[in-house]
Write an enzyme that holds these catalytic residues in place. Structure first.
Site, PDB file in Angstrom:
ATOM      1  N   ASN A   9      62.251  68.407  28.751  1.00 56.50           N
ATOM      2  CA  ASN A   9      61.460  68.895  29.582  1.00 56.50           C
ATOM      3  C   ASN A   9      61.546  70.323  29.748  1.00 56.50           C
ATOM      4  O   ASN A   9      62.187  70.832  30.367  1.00 56.50           O
ATOM      5  CB  ASN A   9      61.773  68.205  31.282  1.00 56.50           C
ATOM      6  CG  ASN A   9      60.893  68.925  32.313  1.00 56.50           C
ATOM      7  OD1 ASN A   9      59.971  69.478  32.154  1.00 56.50           O
ATOM      8  ND2 ASN A   9      61.557  68.712  33.444  1.00 56.50           N
ATOM      9  N   TRP A  10      60.340  71.058  29.347  1.00 59.09           N
ATOM     10  CA  TRP A  10      60.187  72.717  29.326  1.00 59.09           C
ATOM     11  C   TRP A  10      59.966  73.144  30.567  1.00 59.09           C
ATOM     12  O   TRP A  10      59.921  74.713  30.667  1.00 59.09           O
ATOM     13  CB  TRP A  10      59.393  73.002  28.142  1.00 59.09           C
ATOM     14  CG  TRP A  10      59.762  72.584  26.963  1.00 59.09           C
ATOM     15  CD1 TRP A  10      60.896  71.846  26.620  1.00 59.09           C
ATOM     16  CD2 TRP A  10      58.994  72.791  25.618  1.00 59.09           C
ATOM     17  NE1 TRP A  10      60.914  71.565  24.935  1.00 59.09           N
ATOM     18  CE2 TRP A  10      59.619  72.060  24.609  1.00 59.09           C
ATOM     19  CE3 TRP A  10      57.855  73.530  25.547  1.00 59.09           C
ATOM     20  CZ2 TRP A  10      59.205  72.290  23.320  1.00 59.09           C
ATOM     21  CZ3 TRP A  10      57.224  73.621  24.031  1.00 59.09           C
ATOM     22  CH2 TRP A  10      58.176  72.899  23.043  1.00 59.09           C
ATOM     23  N   LYS A  11      59.638  72.383  31.512  1.00 59.45           N
ATOM     24  CA  LYS A  11      59.422  73.069  32.779  1.00 59.45           C
ATOM     25  C   LYS A  11      58.385  74.187  32.902  1.00 59.45           C
ATOM     26  O   LYS A  11      57.747  74.233  31.885  1.00 59.45           O
ATOM     27  CB  LYS A  11      60.872  73.496  33.412  1.00 59.45           C
ATOM     28  CG  LYS A  11      61.785  72.272  33.529  1.00 59.45           C
ATOM     29  CD  LYS A  11      62.899  72.667  34.564  1.00 59.45           C
ATOM     30  CE  LYS A  11      64.051  71.584  34.151  1.00 59.45           C
ATOM     31  NZ  LYS A  11      65.130  71.438  35.364  1.00 59.45           N
ATOM     32  N   HIS A  96      59.605  64.234  39.274  1.00 61.12           N
ATOM     33  CA  HIS A  96      60.748  64.855  38.958  1.00 61.12           C
ATOM     34  C   HIS A  96      61.393  65.640  40.252  1.00 61.12           C
ATOM     35  O   HIS A  96      60.582  65.760  41.082  1.00 61.12           O
ATOM     36  CB  HIS A  96      60.563  66.057  37.962  1.00 61.12           C
ATOM     37  CG  HIS A  96      61.684  66.938  37.642  1.00 61.12           C
ATOM     38  ND1 HIS A  96      62.122  67.829  38.123  1.00 61.12           N
ATOM     39  CD2 HIS A  96      62.354  66.607  36.265  1.00 61.12           C
ATOM     40  CE1 HIS A  96      63.217  68.259  37.511  1.00 61.12           C
ATOM     41  NE2 HIS A  96      63.293  67.510  36.350  1.00 61.12           N
ATOM     42  N   GLU A  98      62.261  68.181  41.005  1.00 67.33           N
ATOM     43  CA  GLU A  98      61.820  69.561  41.578  1.00 67.33           C
ATOM     44  C   GLU A  98      60.310  69.464  42.031  1.00 67.33           C
ATOM     45  O   GLU A  98      60.284  70.345  43.025  1.00 67.33           O
ATOM     46  CB  GLU A  98      61.418  70.528  40.303  1.00 67.33           C
ATOM     47  CG  GLU A  98      63.112  70.961  39.728  1.00 67.33           C
ATOM     48  CD  GLU A  98      63.228  71.219  38.249  1.00 67.33           C
ATOM     49  OE1 GLU A  98      62.217  71.384  37.417  1.00 67.33           O
ATOM     50  OE2 GLU A  98      64.449  71.788  38.003  1.00 67.33           O
ATOM     51  N   GLU A 166      68.307  60.811  37.314  1.00 69.07           N
ATOM     52  CA  GLU A 166      68.679  62.467  37.355  1.00 69.07           C
ATOM     53  C   GLU A 166      69.228  62.750  38.552  1.00 69.07           C
ATOM     54  O   GLU A 166      68.481  63.038  39.596  1.00 69.07           O
ATOM     55  CB  GLU A 166      67.420  63.086  36.849  1.00 69.07           C
ATOM     56  CG  GLU A 166      66.649  62.877  35.855  1.00 69.07           C
ATOM     57  CD  GLU A 166      65.759  64.130  35.285  1.00 69.07           C
ATOM     58  OE1 GLU A 166      66.109  64.741  34.217  1.00 69.07           O
ATOM     59  OE2 GLU A 166      65.001  64.775  36.109  1.00 69.07           O
ATOM     60  N   GLY A 172      70.265  71.320  36.166  1.00 66.18           N
ATOM     61  CA  GLY A 172      70.403  72.736  35.928  1.00 66.18           C
ATOM     62  C   GLY A 172      71.604  73.432  36.461  1.00 66.18           C
ATOM     63  O   GLY A 172      71.724  74.686  36.675  1.00 66.18           O
ATOM     64  N   SER A 212      71.875  68.405  33.078  1.00 60.83           N
ATOM     65  CA  SER A 212      72.893  68.908  32.261  1.00 60.83           C
ATOM     66  C   SER A 212      73.524  68.386  30.875  1.00 60.83           C
ATOM     67  O   SER A 212      74.496  68.585  30.577  1.00 60.83           O
ATOM     68  CB  SER A 212      74.047  69.576  33.252  1.00 60.83           C
ATOM     69  OG  SER A 212      73.654  70.518  34.154  1.00 60.83           O
ATOM     70  N   GLY A 233      66.641  69.279  30.348  1.00 64.40           N
ATOM     71  CA  GLY A 233      65.916  70.369  30.688  1.00 64.40           C
ATOM     72  C   GLY A 233      66.398  71.725  29.840  1.00 64.40           C
ATOM     73  O   GLY A 233      65.792  71.924  28.765  1.00 64.40           O
ATOM     74  N   GLY A 234      67.482  72.458  30.426  1.00 58.57           N
ATOM     75  CA  GLY A 234      67.699  73.589  29.782  1.00 58.57           C
ATOM     76  C   GLY A 234      67.985  73.551  28.377  1.00 58.57           C
ATOM     77  O   GLY A 234      67.452  74.288  27.619  1.00 58.57           O
TER      78      GLY A 234
HETATM   79  C1  PEP Z   1      65.586  68.152  34.180  1.00 60.32           C
HETATM   80  O1  PEP Z   1      65.079  68.972  34.686  1.00 60.32           O
HETATM   81  O2  PEP Z   1      64.776  67.002  33.984  1.00 60.32           O
HETATM   82  C2  PEP Z   1      66.898  68.256  33.716  1.00 60.32           C
HETATM   83  C3  PEP Z   1      67.728  67.266  33.374  1.00 60.32           C
HETATM   84  O3  PEP Z   1      67.479  69.791  33.621  1.00 60.32           O
HETATM   85  P1  PEP Z   1      69.006  70.172  33.027  1.00 60.32           P
HETATM   86  O4  PEP Z   1      68.936  69.358  31.586  1.00 60.32           O
HETATM   87  O5  PEP Z   1      68.520  71.676  32.791  1.00 60.32           O
HETATM   88  O6  PEP Z   1      69.801  69.759  33.781  1.00 60.32           O
END
Ligand code: PEP
Length: 250
Positions: A9-11, A96, A98, A166, A172, A212, A233-234
């Site tokens: 997920n590149w956000k 999600h 966010e 999640e 994040g 994470s 994500g990251g």
């Molecule tokens: C996400 O936003 O779906 C996520 C899991 O982010 P991160 O891996 O950065 O925690």
């Protein structure tokens, strides 16, 4: 045996050119390595069509990060499932945290989107997860169950559904749920899905973990019996890190 699924997920990151470069690097590795798991990437809306062109050959799934629940019309700033499908998407990430926390999405609006996306023929990654406060109050099970049940109201066929657990406190933040904490919630989700859709459908349902995930912790998480891959994500913004996570999924 469920095929694991790892999605990046590149956000709100990367221009079109940067997205194409990252997608190309990932496609070259996925194509060359012949990985076992299903792999997807979710760039921003403007980059979808161009990214589609450079990943099509590799089998990587193009995923969107959101959609609207109407087909067309006066919804300024929104994008419909019809448009996503035409841009080459086969998946859409919905609910999600966010979107829920920053853009006011509720189980009810997520449910409308889930139904619309499935009706369009898209696969859905439905995100669920508790906040830190909810975990500390001991209501994780209740919250996650409500997100699953209410997100799936009037959904009869879950063959194109993936659920991503999640925990909001792990997204994040660098704090990962332990493999036992994650497994406990994944098992609870599968039990609820068994109750709603029967054993066979629940056995086929893939439940990703997100929060994470890194190359250093992916393998132990993915080895748990009810964890069927990850939503990343990251770490998905770096081709080498993302590929190390994909490889940990087998
Ligand atoms: C996400 O936003 O779906 C996520 C899991 O982010 P991160 O891996 O950065 O925690």
């Amino acid at each position: 045996m469920r095929r694991k699924i790892v999605v990046g997920n590149w956000k709100m990151n990367n221009t079109i050119a940067e997205s194409v470069d990252l997608a190309t690097a990932i496609a070259e590795k996925v194509g060359a390595d012949g990985v076992q798991c299903e792999v997807g990437i979710a760039p921003t809306f403007p980059a979808l069509y161009e990214v589609c062109k450079v990943i099509e050959w590799s089998g990587i799934r193009l995923c969107a990060q959101n959609c609207h629940y109407e087909s067309d019309g006066p919804f300024t700033g929104e994008v419909s499932t019809r448009m996503l499908a035409a841009a080459g998407c086969s998946y859409v990430i919905l609910g999600h945290s966010e979107r829920r926390q920053l853009f006011g999405e509720t189980n009810a609006t997520v449910n409308l989107k889930v139904k619309k996306a499935l009706a369009e023929g898209l696969s859905v990654i439905l995100c669920v997860g508790e906040t830190l406060d909810e975990r500390e109050r001991g209501v994780t099970g209740q919250i996650v169950t409500a997100q699953v049940v209410e997100g799936l109201i009037d959904v009869t066929d879950i063959s194109k559904l993936v659920i991503a657990y999640e925990p909001v406190w792990a997204i994040g933040t660098g704090k990962t749920a332990t493999k036992e904490q994650a497994q406990e919630v994944h098992a609870l989700i599968r039990a609820k899905v068994t109750e709603l859709y029967g054993q066979k459908a629940a056995d086929h349902l893939r439940i990703q973990y997100g929060g994470s995930v890194k190359p250093s912790n992916a393998a132990e998480l993915f080895a748990m019996p009810d964890i069927d891959g990850g939503l990343i994500g990251g770490a998905s913004l770096n081709a080498d890190d993302f590929m190390a996570i994909v490889e940990a999924a087998g």
